[in-house]
Write a protein that holds these residues in place. Structure first.
Motif, PDB file in Angstrom:
ATOM      1  N   ARG A   1       0.825  -1.207   0.000  1.00  0.00           N
ATOM      2  CA  ARG A   1       0.000   0.000   0.000  1.00  0.00           C
ATOM      3  C   ARG A   1       0.861   1.261   0.000  1.00  0.00           C
ATOM      4  N   THR A   2       1.869   1.307   0.849  1.00  0.00           N
ATOM      5  CA  THR A   2       2.664   2.531   0.975  1.00  0.00           C
ATOM      6  C   THR A   2       3.619   2.720  -0.195  1.00  0.00           C
ATOM      7  N   ALA A   3       4.110   1.630  -0.780  1.00  0.00           N
ATOM      8  CA  ALA A   3       5.013   1.751  -1.924  1.00  0.00           C
ATOM      9  C   ALA A   3       4.312   2.398  -3.109  1.00  0.00           C
ATOM     10  N   GLN A   4       3.004   2.208  -3.202  1.00  0.00           N
ATOM     11  CA  GLN A   4       2.261   2.737  -4.334  1.00  0.00           C
ATOM     12  C   GLN A   4       2.220   4.269  -4.340  1.00  0.00           C
ATOM     13  N   VAL A   5       2.305   4.890  -3.170  1.00  0.00           N
ATOM     14  CA  VAL A   5       2.159   6.355  -3.094  1.00  0.00           C
ATOM     15  C   VAL A   5       3.412   7.053  -2.573  1.00  0.00           C
ATOM     16  N   ALA A   6       4.435   6.311  -2.224  1.00  0.00           N
ATOM     17  CA  ALA A   6       5.609   6.902  -1.579  1.00  0.00           C
ATOM     18  C   ALA A   6       6.294   7.929  -2.490  1.00  0.00           C
ATOM     19  N   ASP A   7       6.469   9.145  -1.966  1.00  0.00           N
ATOM     20  CA  ASP A   7       7.228  10.191  -2.662  1.00  0.00           C
ATOM     21  C   ASP A   7       8.618  10.207  -2.026  1.00  0.00           C
ATOM     22  N   CYS A   8       9.491   9.356  -2.546  1.00  0.00           N
ATOM     23  CA  CYS A   8      10.763   9.078  -1.881  1.00  0.00           C
ATOM     24  C   CYS A   8      11.663  10.311  -1.786  1.00  0.00           C
ATOM     25  N   ALA A   9      11.523  11.245  -2.723  1.00  0.00           N
ATOM     26  CA  ALA A   9      12.368  12.437  -2.695  1.00  0.00           C
ATOM     27  C   ALA A   9      12.086  13.305  -1.480  1.00  0.00           C
ATOM     28  N   LYS A  10      10.924  13.163  -0.890  1.00  0.00           N
ATOM     29  CA  LYS A  10      10.545  13.985   0.253  1.00  0.00           C
ATOM     30  C   LYS A  10      10.570  13.220   1.567  1.00  0.00           C
ATOM     31  N   LEU A  11      11.009  11.972   1.532  1.00  0.00           N
ATOM     32  CA  LEU A  11      11.023  11.153   2.741  1.00  0.00           C
ATOM     33  C   LEU A  11      12.435  11.096   3.325  1.00  0.00           C
ATOM     34  N   PRO A  12      12.580  11.109   4.654  1.00  0.00           N
ATOM     35  CA  PRO A  12      13.914  11.006   5.284  1.00  0.00           C
ATOM     36  C   PRO A  12      14.395   9.554   5.318  1.00  0.00           C
TER      37      PRO A  12
ATOM     38  N   PRO B   1      21.843  -3.337   5.028  1.00  0.00           N
ATOM     39  CA  PRO B   1      22.811  -2.863   6.029  1.00  0.00           C
ATOM     40  C   PRO B   1      22.975  -3.894   7.143  1.00  0.00           C
ATOM     41  N   PRO B   2      24.173  -3.994   7.684  1.00  0.00           N
ATOM     42  CA  PRO B   2      24.418  -4.970   8.758  1.00  0.00           C
ATOM     43  C   PRO B   2      23.449  -4.762   9.929  1.00  0.00           C
ATOM     44  N   GLY B   3      22.978  -5.857  10.486  1.00  0.00           N
ATOM     45  CA  GLY B   3      22.117  -5.797  11.659  1.00  0.00           C
ATOM     46  C   GLY B   3      20.665  -5.501  11.363  1.00  0.00           C
ATOM     47  N   THR B   4      20.315  -5.502  10.087  1.00  0.00           N
ATOM     48  CA  THR B   4      18.917  -5.236   9.730  1.00  0.00           C
ATOM     49  C   THR B   4      18.328  -6.447   9.017  1.00  0.00           C
ATOM     50  N   THR B   5      17.016  -6.471   8.976  1.00  0.00           N
ATOM     51  CA  THR B   5      16.314  -7.527   8.236  1.00  0.00           C
ATOM     52  C   THR B   5      15.371  -6.897   7.231  1.00  0.00           C
ATOM     53  N   LYS B   6      15.002  -7.665   6.266  1.00  0.00           N
ATOM     54  CA  LYS B   6      14.073  -7.196   5.234  1.00  0.00           C
ATOM     55  C   LYS B   6      12.752  -6.752   5.848  1.00  0.00           C
ATOM     56  N   GLN B   7      12.253  -7.527   6.791  1.00  0.00           N
ATOM     57  CA  GLN B   7      10.972  -7.201   7.417  1.00  0.00           C
ATOM     58  C   GLN B   7      11.056  -5.894   8.205  1.00  0.00           C
ATOM     59  N   GLU B   8      12.148  -5.711   8.953  1.00  0.00           N
ATOM     60  CA  GLU B   8      12.310  -4.491   9.750  1.00  0.00           C
ATOM     61  C   GLU B   8      12.394  -3.255   8.867  1.00  0.00           C
ATOM     62  N   LEU B   9      13.161  -3.346   7.775  1.00  0.00           N
ATOM     63  CA  LEU B   9      13.316  -2.193   6.893  1.00  0.00           C
ATOM     64  C   LEU B   9      12.016  -1.869   6.153  1.00  0.00           C
ATOM     65  N   ALA B  10      11.290  -2.902   5.727  1.00  0.00           N
ATOM     66  CA  ALA B  10      10.017  -2.666   5.051  1.00  0.00           C
ATOM     67  C   ALA B  10       9.026  -2.007   6.000  1.00  0.00           C
ATOM     68  N   LYS B  11       9.037  -2.446   7.246  1.00  0.00           N
ATOM     69  CA  LYS B  11       8.138  -1.860   8.236  1.00  0.00           C
ATOM     70  C   LYS B  11       8.509  -0.407   8.508  1.00  0.00           C
ATOM     71  N   GLU B  12       9.808  -0.115   8.600  1.00  0.00           N
ATOM     72  CA  GLU B  12      10.259   1.250   8.830  1.00  0.00           C
ATOM     73  C   GLU B  12       9.914   2.144   7.647  1.00  0.00           C
ATOM     74  N   PHE B  13      10.119   1.625   6.420  1.00  0.00           N
ATOM     75  CA  PHE B  13       9.777   2.380   5.219  1.00  0.00           C
ATOM     76  C   PHE B  13       8.283   2.725   5.210  1.00  0.00           C
ATOM     77  N   SER B  14       7.443   1.745   5.499  1.00  0.00           N
ATOM     78  CA  SER B  14       5.992   1.965   5.502  1.00  0.00           C
ATOM     79  C   SER B  14       5.596   2.985   6.561  1.00  0.00           C
ATOM     80  N   SER B  15       6.236   2.907   7.718  1.00  0.00           N
ATOM     81  CA  SER B  15       5.923   3.859   8.788  1.00  0.00           C
ATOM     82  C   SER B  15       6.281   5.276   8.387  1.00  0.00           C
ATOM     83  N   LEU B  16       7.400   5.452   7.682  1.00  0.00           N
ATOM     84  CA  LEU B  16       7.799   6.781   7.230  1.00  0.00           C
ATOM     85  C   LEU B  16       6.794   7.351   6.226  1.00  0.00           C
ATOM     86  N   VAL B  17       6.324   6.495   5.327  1.00  0.00           N
ATOM     87  CA  VAL B  17       5.349   6.955   4.335  1.00  0.00           C
ATOM     88  C   VAL B  17       4.063   7.398   5.030  1.00  0.00           C
ATOM     89  N   ILE B  18       3.584   6.587   5.965  1.00  0.00           N
ATOM     90  CA  ILE B  18       2.343   6.917   6.674  1.00  0.00           C
ATOM     91  C   ILE B  18       2.511   8.194   7.489  1.00  0.00           C
TER      92      ILE B  18
END
Length: 738
Positions: free
Chosen positions: A235-246, A285-302
């Motif tokens: 859902r969030t990938a469909q609308v994410a404006d990555c240039a404006k996200l930290p 990145p070391p110490g991260t997982t795919k699930q954690e990063l996807a969740k963080e990305f989605s949270s930033l978009v929301i």
């Protein structure tokens, strides 16, 4: 049994049609339709791993059914459950005093919608989910205001919906809303309100906590589903404006490569991208997982684009109310939920393997029944989203207290299914739109609309159908006639007037009645329908024949009695007019002429072809709407179905089936047309009522019952009789053209 079928005949028709569709589906797709999710359910029946894409609640139902009857046994049980859901909706609507015809209409979508039948043929959780939804509705609505015990049971059932489909979690909001407002306890009995609300939440918490605890014990994670991040990322990938996200180095990997405006659908990002074990292509990145990063990305978009995410979900939610079912770009393809002429999903080798392992045969399609089902589905065999949207609006209007709803006691009853459906489908759309996810609307919205319409219109004012002529009241009225006049012996033309408490207006009508018409002597027969005034005495004073029915039954009953009495008295022709002076008696010659010339068997006036002094815009509109409906049903252009000034051959009037004590004009007209008689409409005059008030009741109530009579007469005379006899039979009294 026969009495039950006669009482609930419309539901019986829908049930038979629904059964036929389900038998065809069972024969067409063997051993069942196996979708990607079906394989996941089947392979997880023994291990019950909670971290899979789908929750494990359906597996508890699926395993014993597979063990007992294989995959074919599963879909047979699901089809029977679908029929049972329709009956349960009808029974609940009737329990809540919804009119029989309207309750049957509320049950029709779940029984007849081809997409519902198709999903029942799938090894999928939707049917089990629907059963739980109906159980919740019955628990909360079926026995009046719920106490804490029923609220507790409802909470347990709500927890079960979550265990079957994760989106069931959202239903607790609708349930709590209903428990708070039902009975207005928030004003006077807050302790009761708190007790039942707490009981529902406790029941839900028991199941929810057990499920989450099981998830933790099996996976070491506190989660509600194995797919929460998957769909959220889509859902969030469909609308994410990555240039404006930290974004940092890790979350940047999850930004779609397609520019905004050219993004793929939620399904593509959730399953094709995130579901690809080799994606993202770069190292994490070391110490991260795919699930954690996807969740963080989605949270930033929301967090940074809440309105974009909300608008995308709202647009998907509104798709469900489109008039037709189509696939928008990048949505889950609609064809997944359509009957196909070849077996679906065979490109996945797991499909054939599952069919042979748990179904005992290779997957295959029987072309004949599959073609019938596909043609039905693609040519209107589904419930339009506009109809569902209208049902929601009607329910919300009732909740707001429109018209009679405020005194109906059904406002909160209409609120529950309307709110539950909206919240559930909005929650589904928040993650991903699929026509499959719209199917629970067939459970909620028609019932909500039926409850809302019943609340707005008030109690059903329609009386039970008349028994065959002569019934007890007819016999007593005939005795009254003989006591007054002896055995009936009438002129060739009899004008029949049905009168109930018309003392203020019937005198001038009778005084202005012509003594002859087209050279024929005229007798007037006034059928007094259980009047409480001196209508009969006034009619006697005007030298009319009078027949007094001891009980008020309605205009249709009085006119039927008049037709039969005229026939017994030797009248060749019968005409009808009202007792309130709305029709011009001087037009009687014109009305009868086509019959005397041999051009017609039945002649009715039309205010639309002639002149009308309308005193109600609603009635003005109703005349046109029902004329259009009758024209469609009979395939003949009609302009006015409720004009009370008409003439016909007496034998024809006596032979047409007349069972409606009220709202009788369309029954007579459609019955005459179905018999093969020749019908002519002529321009006539209709004035405002001369005295008293109309007996028709509120316009919306009258209109709803008039529509009911018209459609049920059409079913009886055009559909059922044609099916029985194969062709229309010309009624006695109807003359063949010269």
């Amino acid at each position: 049994m026969r009495r039950a079928l006669r009482t609930h005949w419309l539901l019986a028709i829908f049930l038979v049609a629904g059964l036929v569709l389900r038998v065809l589906a069972t024969i067409a797709y063997r051993p069942a339709i196996i979708y990607t999710d079906s394989v996941q359910y089947l392979t997880n029946m023994k291990e019950l791993r909670p971290d899979q894409l789908n929750p494990i609640g359906y597996d508890f139902v699926l395993k014993p059914l597979v063990d007992l009857g294989g995959l074919t046994g599963v879909v047979i049980v699901q089809h029977l459950a679908g029929l049972g859901i329709g009956v349960a909706i009808y029974a609940l609507a009737r329990r809540l005093t919804v009119y029989r015809w309207l309750a049957a209409v509320a049950a029709a979508p779940i029984l007849l919608d081809a997409y519902q039948v198709q999903i029942e043929q799938n090894i999928m959780s939707e049917t089990t989910f629907d059963v739980l939804l109906v159980a919740i509705l019955w628990t909360l609505l079926g026995w009046g205001k719920p106490g804490w015990k029923r609220a507790l049971l409802a909470g347990l059932l709500l927890g079960a919906t979550f265990a079957v489909r994760t989106i069931g979690l959202t239903l607790i909001v609708a349930a709590v809303l209903y428990l708070v407002v039902v009975g207005s306890d928030w004003r006077h009995h807050r302790s009761r309100l708190l007790l039942r609300t707490a009981a529902a939440l406790a029941g839900f918490a028991v199941v929810f906590g057990t499920y989450v605890g099981y998830m933790h014990s099996e996976t070491g994670k506190w989660a509600i589903s194995g797919s929460d991040v998957t769909i959220l990322y889509g859902r969030t990938a469909q609308v994410a404006d990555c240039a404006k996200l930290p974004l940092d180095a890790g979350t940047k990997l999850f930004c779609p490569e397609e520019p905004l405006g050219q993004r793929l659908g939620v399904d593509k990002y959730a399953h094709n991208r995130y579901g690809d074990p080799n994606w993202p292509p770069g190292p994490l990145p070391p110490g991260t997982t795919k699930q954690e990063l996807a969740k963080e990305f989605s949270s930033l978009v929301i967090k940074h684009q809440p309105f974009d995410v909300a608008w995308a979900a709202t647009k998907d939610f509104l798709k469900g109310f489109a008039p037709t079912k189509t696939t928008s770009p990048d949505d889950v393809p609609l064809e997944r939920w359509q009957f196909q002429l070849t077996y679906p999903n065979l490109e996945d080798p797991h499909t054939a393997e599952a069919a042979e392992t748990w179904g005992g045969q290779a997957p295959h399609v029987n072309h004949g029944p599959a073609a019938v089902l596909r043609a039905y589905q693609l040519n209107g065999g589904y419930t339009s989203g506009l109809v569902l949207g209208l049902a929601v609006l009607i329910a919300l209007a009732a909740v707001a207290g429109v018209s009679r709803a405020r005194q109906s006691g059904l406002r909160t009853a209409a609120l529950l299914p309307a709110a539950a459906g909206v919240i559930l489908l909005l929650g589904s759309a928040a993650f991903e739109f699929s026509w499959r996810y719209q199917l629970p609307g067939l459970v909620f919205f028609p019932l909500a609309g039926a409850l809302g319409l019943r609340a707005i219109l008030g109690k059903d004012q329609a009386r039970p159908p008349l028994a065959s002529y002569p019934d007890r009241t007819d016999s007593e009225a005939l005795d009254d006639f003989r006591a007054r006049h002896g055995e009936p012996a009438f002129a060739p033309l009899v004008v029949v007037i049905a009168a109930y408490n018309e003392a203020g207006g019937i005198g001038p009508v009778l005084a202005n009645m012509p003594k002859t018409c087209a050279g024929l002597p005229v007798d007037v027969l006034v059928v007094v329908d259980g009047a409480e005034d001196n209508t009969a005495e006034i009619a006697v004073a005007q030298d009319a024949y009078v027949c007094v029915a001891p009980r008020n039954r309605g205009q249709g009953a009085a006119l039927r009695l008049g037709y039969q009495l005229a026939g017994q008295g030797g009248a060749e022709y019968v005409a009808t007019t009202d007792a309130d002076g709305q029709y011009d008696n001087d037009e009687l010659d014109v009305l009868l002429q086509p019959i005397l010339e041999g051009r017609a068997d039945f002649v009715t006036g039309s205010r639309r072809l002639g002149e009308e002094d309308a005193d109600s815009r609603l009635r003005w509109l109703g005349v046109r709407v029902f004329a259009a409906l009758a024209s469609i049903l009979t395939r003949r252009r009609l302009t006015d179905t409720s004009f009370g000034f008409r003439a016909m051959r007496t034998a024809l009037a006596c032979k047409v089936t007349l069972r409606e004590p009220q709202y009788q004009s369309s029954e007579l007209l459609l019955g005459v047309l179905a018999s093969g008689a020749r019908v002519v409409e002529l321009p006539m005059t209709m004035r405002r009522r001369g005295d008293g008030t109309s007996k028709k009741g509120p316009g919306l109530v009258y209109g709803a019952n008039y529509a009911r009579v018209m459609t049920t007469t059409w079913l009886r005379e055009y559909v059922l009789r044609t099916a029985r006899f194969g062709r229309k039979v010309r009624a006695p009294g109807a003359q063949r053209p010269a």
